[in-house]
Structures are given as structure tokens and as C-alpha cells.
Design a protein around this motif. Structure first.
Motif, PDB file in Angstrom:
ATOM      1  N   HIS A  66      -4.689   6.582  -2.183  1.00 40.32           N
ATOM      2  CA  HIS A  66      -4.175   5.337  -1.618  1.00 40.32           C
ATOM      3  C   HIS A  66      -3.975   4.396  -2.807  1.00 40.32           C
ATOM      4  CE1 HIS A  66      -4.891   6.813   2.385  1.00 40.32           C
ATOM      5  NE2 HIS A  66      -6.111   7.170   2.029  1.00 40.32           N
ATOM      6  N   PHE A  67      -2.733   4.292  -3.210  1.00 42.40           N
ATOM      7  CA  PHE A  67      -2.379   3.571  -4.432  1.00 42.40           C
ATOM      8  C   PHE A  67      -1.852   2.203  -4.025  1.00 42.40           C
ATOM      9  CE2 PHE A  67      -0.255   3.023  -8.585  1.00 42.40           C
ATOM     10  CZ  PHE A  67      -1.264   3.499  -9.406  1.00 42.40           C
ATOM     11  N   ASN A  68      -2.658   1.176  -4.244  1.00 38.37           N
ATOM     12  CA  ASN A  68      -2.385  -0.156  -3.716  1.00 38.37           C
ATOM     13  C   ASN A  68      -2.078  -1.149  -4.835  1.00 38.37           C
ATOM     14  OD1 ASN A  68      -3.308   0.474  -0.865  1.00 38.37           O
ATOM     15  ND2 ASN A  68      -5.183   0.895  -2.006  1.00 38.37           N
ATOM     16  N   PHE A  69      -0.970  -1.867  -4.674  1.00 34.88           N
ATOM     17  CA  PHE A  69      -0.636  -2.960  -5.580  1.00 34.88           C
ATOM     18  C   PHE A  69      -1.003  -4.270  -4.889  1.00 34.88           C
ATOM     19  CE2 PHE A  69       2.198   0.467  -6.785  1.00 34.88           C
ATOM     20  CZ  PHE A  69       2.146   0.445  -8.171  1.00 34.88           C
ATOM     21  N   VAL A  70      -1.709  -5.127  -5.597  1.00 34.37           N
ATOM     22  CA  VAL A  70      -2.134  -6.411  -5.038  1.00 34.37           C
ATOM     23  C   VAL A  70      -1.636  -7.529  -5.946  1.00 34.37           C
ATOM     24  CG1 VAL A  70      -4.049  -7.815  -4.249  1.00 34.37           C
ATOM     25  CG2 VAL A  70      -4.178  -5.329  -4.042  1.00 34.37           C
ATOM     26  N   ALA A  77       0.822  -1.205   0.000  1.00 38.47           N
ATOM     27  CA  ALA A  77       0.000   0.000   0.000  1.00 38.47           C
ATOM     28  C   ALA A  77       0.856   1.255   0.000  1.00 38.47           C
ATOM     29  CB  ALA A  77      -0.920  -0.011   1.215  1.00 38.47           C
ATOM     30  N   PHE A  78       0.421   2.244  -0.764  1.00 39.03           N
ATOM     31  CA  PHE A  78       1.092   3.535  -0.846  1.00 39.03           C
ATOM     32  C   PHE A  78       0.098   4.642  -0.499  1.00 39.03           C
ATOM     33  CE2 PHE A  78       3.418   0.698  -3.532  1.00 39.03           C
ATOM     34  CZ  PHE A  78       4.743   1.097  -3.457  1.00 39.03           C
ATOM     35  N   ASP A  79       0.576   5.636   0.214  1.00 36.02           N
ATOM     36  CA  ASP A  79      -0.216   6.814   0.553  1.00 36.02           C
ATOM     37  C   ASP A  79       0.478   8.016  -0.068  1.00 36.02           C
ATOM     38  OD1 ASP A  79      -1.809   8.761   1.860  1.00 36.02           O
ATOM     39  OD2 ASP A  79      -0.310   8.887   3.457  1.00 36.02           O
ATOM     40  N   ARG A  91       8.464  -0.161  -3.990  1.00 36.56           N
ATOM     41  CA  ARG A  91       8.626   1.127  -3.321  1.00 36.56           C
ATOM     42  C   ARG A  91       9.759   1.939  -3.963  1.00 36.56           C
ATOM     43  NH1 ARG A  91       5.283   1.730   0.829  1.00 36.56           N
ATOM     44  NH2 ARG A  91       4.430  -0.148   1.795  1.00 36.56           N
ATOM     45  N   ASP A  92      10.863   1.279  -4.288  1.00 33.26           N
ATOM     46  CA  ASP A  92      11.962   1.988  -4.934  1.00 33.26           C
ATOM     47  C   ASP A  92      11.496   2.649  -6.230  1.00 33.26           C
ATOM     48  OD1 ASP A  92      13.645   1.175  -2.926  1.00 33.26           O
ATOM     49  OD2 ASP A  92      14.689  -0.349  -4.101  1.00 33.26           O
ATOM     50  N   TRP A  93      10.763   1.895  -7.008  1.00 26.81           N
ATOM     51  CA  TRP A  93      10.286   2.386  -8.307  1.00 26.81           C
ATOM     52  C   TRP A  93       9.247   3.502  -8.148  1.00 26.81           C
ATOM     53  CZ3 TRP A  93       5.541  -0.003 -10.802  1.00 26.81           C
ATOM     54  CH2 TRP A  93       5.239   0.634 -12.006  1.00 26.81           C
ATOM     55  N   VAL A  94       8.210   3.230  -7.355  1.00 30.69           N
ATOM     56  CA  VAL A  94       7.099   4.182  -7.235  1.00 30.69           C
ATOM     57  C   VAL A  94       7.555   5.492  -6.607  1.00 30.69           C
ATOM     58  CG1 VAL A  94       4.863   4.605  -6.147  1.00 30.69           C
ATOM     59  CG2 VAL A  94       5.339   2.381  -7.187  1.00 30.69           C
ATOM     60  N   PHE A 143       5.646  10.990  -0.792  1.00 27.42           N
ATOM     61  CA  PHE A 143       5.495   9.544  -0.621  1.00 27.42           C
ATOM     62  C   PHE A 143       4.762   9.204   0.677  1.00 27.42           C
ATOM     63  CE2 PHE A 143       9.650  10.607   1.169  1.00 27.42           C
ATOM     64  CZ  PHE A 143       9.610   9.976   2.400  1.00 27.42           C
ATOM     65  N   SER A 144       4.367  10.223   1.435  1.00 25.47           N
ATOM     66  CA  SER A 144       3.548  10.000   2.619  1.00 25.47           C
ATOM     67  C   SER A 144       2.547  11.136   2.736  1.00 25.47           C
ATOM     68  CB  SER A 144       4.401   9.904   3.885  1.00 25.47           C
ATOM     69  OG  SER A 144       3.588   9.661   5.015  1.00 25.47           O
ATOM     70  N   GLY A 145       1.368  10.928   2.168  1.00 27.32           N
ATOM     71  CA  GLY A 145       0.363  11.985   2.162  1.00 27.32           C
ATOM     72  C   GLY A 145      -0.253  12.236   3.520  1.00 27.32           C
TER      73      GLY A 145
END
Length: 473
Positions: free
Chosen positions: A392-396, A350-352, A414-417, A429-431
Motif C-alpha cells: 500500500h504505497f501512499n503519498f501524503v 493511496a495506491f494498492d 496516478r499517471d506517473w506511478v 496497479f490494483s493488487g
């Protein structure tokens, strides 16, 4: 081990037996919302600011590292101990005694251990609420420490905007108490010190009380699910809504097809609101609210929303392909269930993230295209606060897939995004989740040496002892 038992005995003598938890009873404080897990030496549960001060003073003087913890609902591993068994969790869950409403000032002074739901239940008889709306039910101290935003940021702003004051205990030998609870909405007599403790993950001190701005509870509400004709039309649609609805517009939340599908499949009791059950590629949950009772002489809020949408339908830009007005509780139930539904879909990373509003959908479209080339078995389940540029950009990864089994999968993502977010879009990278163990390496990478040095100096002044899991300097 014997030394830790000595500490437990001394702290029970100092704070009382209820304030110190050891053994199996500590397990609930050792696992976070996203499965991060550690092992605590013991757990402290002080019941007042004075007890927090005594506990912190003892730990500092005896070289014990403290991990502050509120509701433990965070998702970046900022409130759980490591696996060493030497860190002490200090929970604020018993700090829930004081709740003093100042109706004239439209503010409330409240202990940091109160749950958001309990605060709003206490405010409801007065027709008030704390306007930071979340799908989870955190404690207030954690909300301040992470500066949460929520689904109605568009209208009310984040926790920082709605905090008038706070009390913090410093991790120094004295357990110094700093009281910034001034209850003032305007105060320019010097540095606004409360901001040091908001959004910094407990690095500089432990928040024990706060004074919060509260708002009139909406008495009228209308909601709609809007289907933009394409993702490129999302921002023009938002501007069109803002120009026609002004301050009535309280939420503009994006929900992707994958996130809605995962949620309807895994969360029982939700109704599929779409015609013939066909989920659109992208959907916006729009809400408009008013804080007074319906007046006979004025247009209903449902009609206000319908008229605005009718005007938008007639625009040459063809912003909408569909719109569905419906019960607010059903639409919000779907939106708030998305995090849990997505989590159950497979292995979640998960990314915020936060962007300038105009960059948000461009980023989402780009990453969805590129992920198919990099990780074909991975899907994107994105949702979030389009109105304020957050997502909230989530990779599953499908269970059993190569990515799901790859121990390096999350780090590679995470490195890429984050490289794309920060370097190419100037985003965050942290909203709204602040910094935790999951983001520490990226804070180190993207924060300038000068700023880290300033944070280190501030830490030395405020809380020089071991406090929290984040290193800002």
C-alpha cells in the motif's frame, strides 16, 4: 421525481418496507471509506437471494441502473452511486441469515451480507476461522467481489483461493439466480464459473451466498518486529525466514518509518515499541503460528522464532540490525492502525500495488527518491504485504501545501506511478482492491483491446443491464 416515487412504492410492495430506503436514511450508503460520495435514487436492502432476484428483475425491466454494495469499505469508489441521483444502490447488509458449517469438509456456507468479524465469531467455538485477515471489517460479498488478500496471504492465500462456491444474481430481466455452491474442493467437470464473479467488482452479477474454506484457528503465535540492515536486505531476510520456518511463517508485513510515525501521532492508545522511541527506517512484522496446543515435548514457538533469528544474526550477509519479540496483539494493533493513521496525516493519494517479490523494495526506494524531486512537500507512507509482493504505497501532501490544494495532484501522481508500475516493472496497479472509478481510466489504458472485447461479450451474456460502476469491456 414522481416516477422514482412510483418505483419506491412498487418495490416496497414487492419486498416490504424495510427493504427500501429513501431520503436522509440513504446517506450512509452514499459515502465510501475514502470520502467518495454520490447520490442514490433510493437504496434496496433485500434479505434473501430470492428478494435480490425480485429486486434486480424489477430494476432491469424498468431501466434502473444498480450499484451493488456490501460493507462499503472499499477505497477505489466501486460501491457508491454517481451524483446523478438516478442510480439504485443494492446493499447486501440484510443478507445475513444463513450460516451453515460443514466441519468434516472444513467449509461454511454463508450469506454474503455477514461481516467478517461475525463469521469468525461464529466459527470460534469450533476452533476455526476464515483466514483472510484485514484491518477493516467488510462484508463477505464485497470481499469476494474485490478478491481481498490481507496480511496473512503469505500462508493462506487470497479470497479466490479460499472460495469453494457461490450464488450470484444476474442483471437480466429475470433476475436469474446461478447456484455454484457445490462445496467441492476438486471439480473439473467444466468451466469454473464462480471465478467470473470473484475480483470483478460486481460487473457480471451480485454475489448473495458463498461457500468458504475455513482453517484451524492458530493456538500458538509468536511475533517479532525485525529491522533489516537496509531495504536491500528485506528480500534476503524473507528468504532466510522461509527456509528456517517453513509453513510456520504466516505473515511478513513491511512498515515504513513515515507510516508508523503518522500512526503513533494520530491514533491514541498505541504504544511505541522501539528502543528510546526511535522509529527505524523500515520495520518488518513477522509472525509464526501453529494450530495445536503447546506440547510438553516440543520447543515453544517463541523459542523456534528466537532460534531462527539467532541463526540469521550469524549470517555473513548481516541481514538484521535489530529484532524485538513482543505481544502479538500490540504488534498487530500497530499494523492494523496504519491505514487510519496515514489517512489523518494530510491529503492522501493511496495506491494498492503488486510486484514480483524481488522488485518490490527496488520500486519503493526508487519512488521515494523521485518524489522528493517532483513534489518536495509530499512524503511516502508505505506499508503492506512484503511476503506476497504487495504494498500500500501512499503519498501524503502536507495540509496547506501546493500539492494538497492542487486539483490535478492525484491525477498527475496516478499517471506517473502506474506508468512506472506497469511498463517498467510488469506489476499490477490494483493488487487487492479490484477496479473502481478511481482506476477505470488505467484499466482502459493498460488492458488490451482483445481482453476488453472478451469482457464485453461476457457482460452481455451474464448481466446485460446496468450493473456496477466499472466498465471492463
Amino acid at each position: 421525481m414522481s416516477r422514482m416515487l412510483d418505483h419506491v412504492a412498487a418495490l416496497r410492495e414487492l419486498l416490504g418496507s424495510k427493504a427500501v430506503v429513501v431520503g436522509p436514511d440513504a446517506a450512509a450508503y452514499e459515502e465510501g471509506a475514502r470520502f467518495d460520495r454520490g447520490k442514490a435514487a433510493f437504496v434496496l436492502r433485500p434479505a434473501s437471494t430470492l428478494e435480490v432476484s425480485k429486486a434486480v428483475s424489477y430494476c432491469v425491466r424498468n431501466g434502473l441502473h444498480i450499484v451493488p454494495q456490501a460493507g462499503n469499505t472499499g477505497v477505489v469508489s466501486a460501491s457508491t452511486p454517481d451524483m446523478s441521483g438516478r442510480q439504485v444502490v443494492l446493499s447486501v447488509d440484510r443478507l445475513a441469515q444463513r450460516l451453515e458449517l460443514d466441519a468434516d469438509n472444513r467449509s461454511v456456507r454463508v450469506d454474503a451480507g455477514f461481516l467478517l468479524s461475525d463469521l469468525n465469531a461464529a466459527l470460534e467455538p469450533e476452533g476455526l476461522f476464515f483466514p483472510v485477515d484485514l484491518g477493516s471489517n467488510p462484508r463477505l460479498g464485497g470481499m469476494l467481489a474485490t478478491n481481498t488478500g490481507g496480511a496473512r496471504f503469505l500462508k493462506y492465500g487470497d479470497v479466490r483461493k479460499n472460495t469453494l462456491g457461490l450464488t450470484a444474481v444476474l442483471a437480466d430481466p429475470e433476475g436469474t439466480v446461478l447456484d455454484f455452491n457445490h462445496n467441492l474442493r476438486k471439480n473439473n467437470t467444466g468451466v469454473d464459473w464462480k471465478q467470473v464473479f470473484i475480483g470483478t467488482s460486481g460487473s457480471f452479477g451480485i454475489i448473495t451466498e458463498c461457500v468458504l474454506n475455513v482453517e484451524r484457528r492458530p493456538k500458538q503465535c509468536a511475533t517479532a518486529l525485525l529491522v533489516p540492515s537496509s531495504t536491500r536486505k528485506v528480500m534476503p531476510l524473507l528468504r532466510a525466514m522461509e527456509s528456517r520456518l517453513g509453513s510456520y511463517l504466516s505473515a511478513f508485513e513491511g512498515m515504513s518509518e513515515n507510516s508508523i510515525k503518522a500512526t503513533l501521532e494520530h491514533i491514541p492508545g498505541l504504544r511505541n515499541p522501539f528502543q528510546n522511541g526511535v522509529i527505524p527506517h523500515y520495520t518488518i512484522l513477522a509472525e509464526v503460528t501453529r494450530t495445536w496446543d503447546t506440547r510438553e515435548s516440543e520447543q515453544s514457538l517463541d523459542s523456534v522464532l528466537e532460534n531462527a533469528l539467532s541463526e540469521i544474526w550469524l549470517l555473513d550477509d548481516e541481514l538484521l540490525s535489530d529484532a524485538l519479540l513482543g505481544p502479538a496483539h500490540e504488534m498487530w494493533a500497530l499494523r492494523h492502525a496504519l491505514p487510519e493513521g496515514v489517512k489523518q496525516r494530510g491529503r492522501l493519494v493511496a495506491f494498492d500495488l503488486a510486484f514480483r517479490r524481488g522488485d518490490l523494495m527496488n520500486f519503493c526506494d526508487r519512488m521515494k527518491a523521485e518524489i522528493r524531486l517532483r513534489f518536495p512537500e509530499v512524503i511516502v507512507c508505505d506499508f503492506g504485504h512484503v511476503g506476497d509482493g504487495g504494498v500500500h504505497f501512499n503519498f501524503v501532501a502536507e495540509r496547506g501545501s501546493a500539492s494538497a490544494e492542487d486539483p490535478n495532484f492525484e491525477r498527475e501522481l496516478r499517471d506517473w506511478v502506474y506508468q512506472v508500475v506497469v511498463d517498467e516493472y510488469g506489476g499490477s496497479f490494483s493488487g487487492e482492491h479490484a477496479i473502481g472509478r478511481k482506476n477505470q481510466a488505467y484499466y482502459d489504458k493498460f488492458t488490451t483491446t482483445r481482453l476488453k472485447h472478451m469482457a464485453k461479450q461476457l457482460k452481455a451474456i451474464t448481466s446485460p443491464a446496468g450493473l456496477g460502476v466499472v466498465n471492463l469491456g
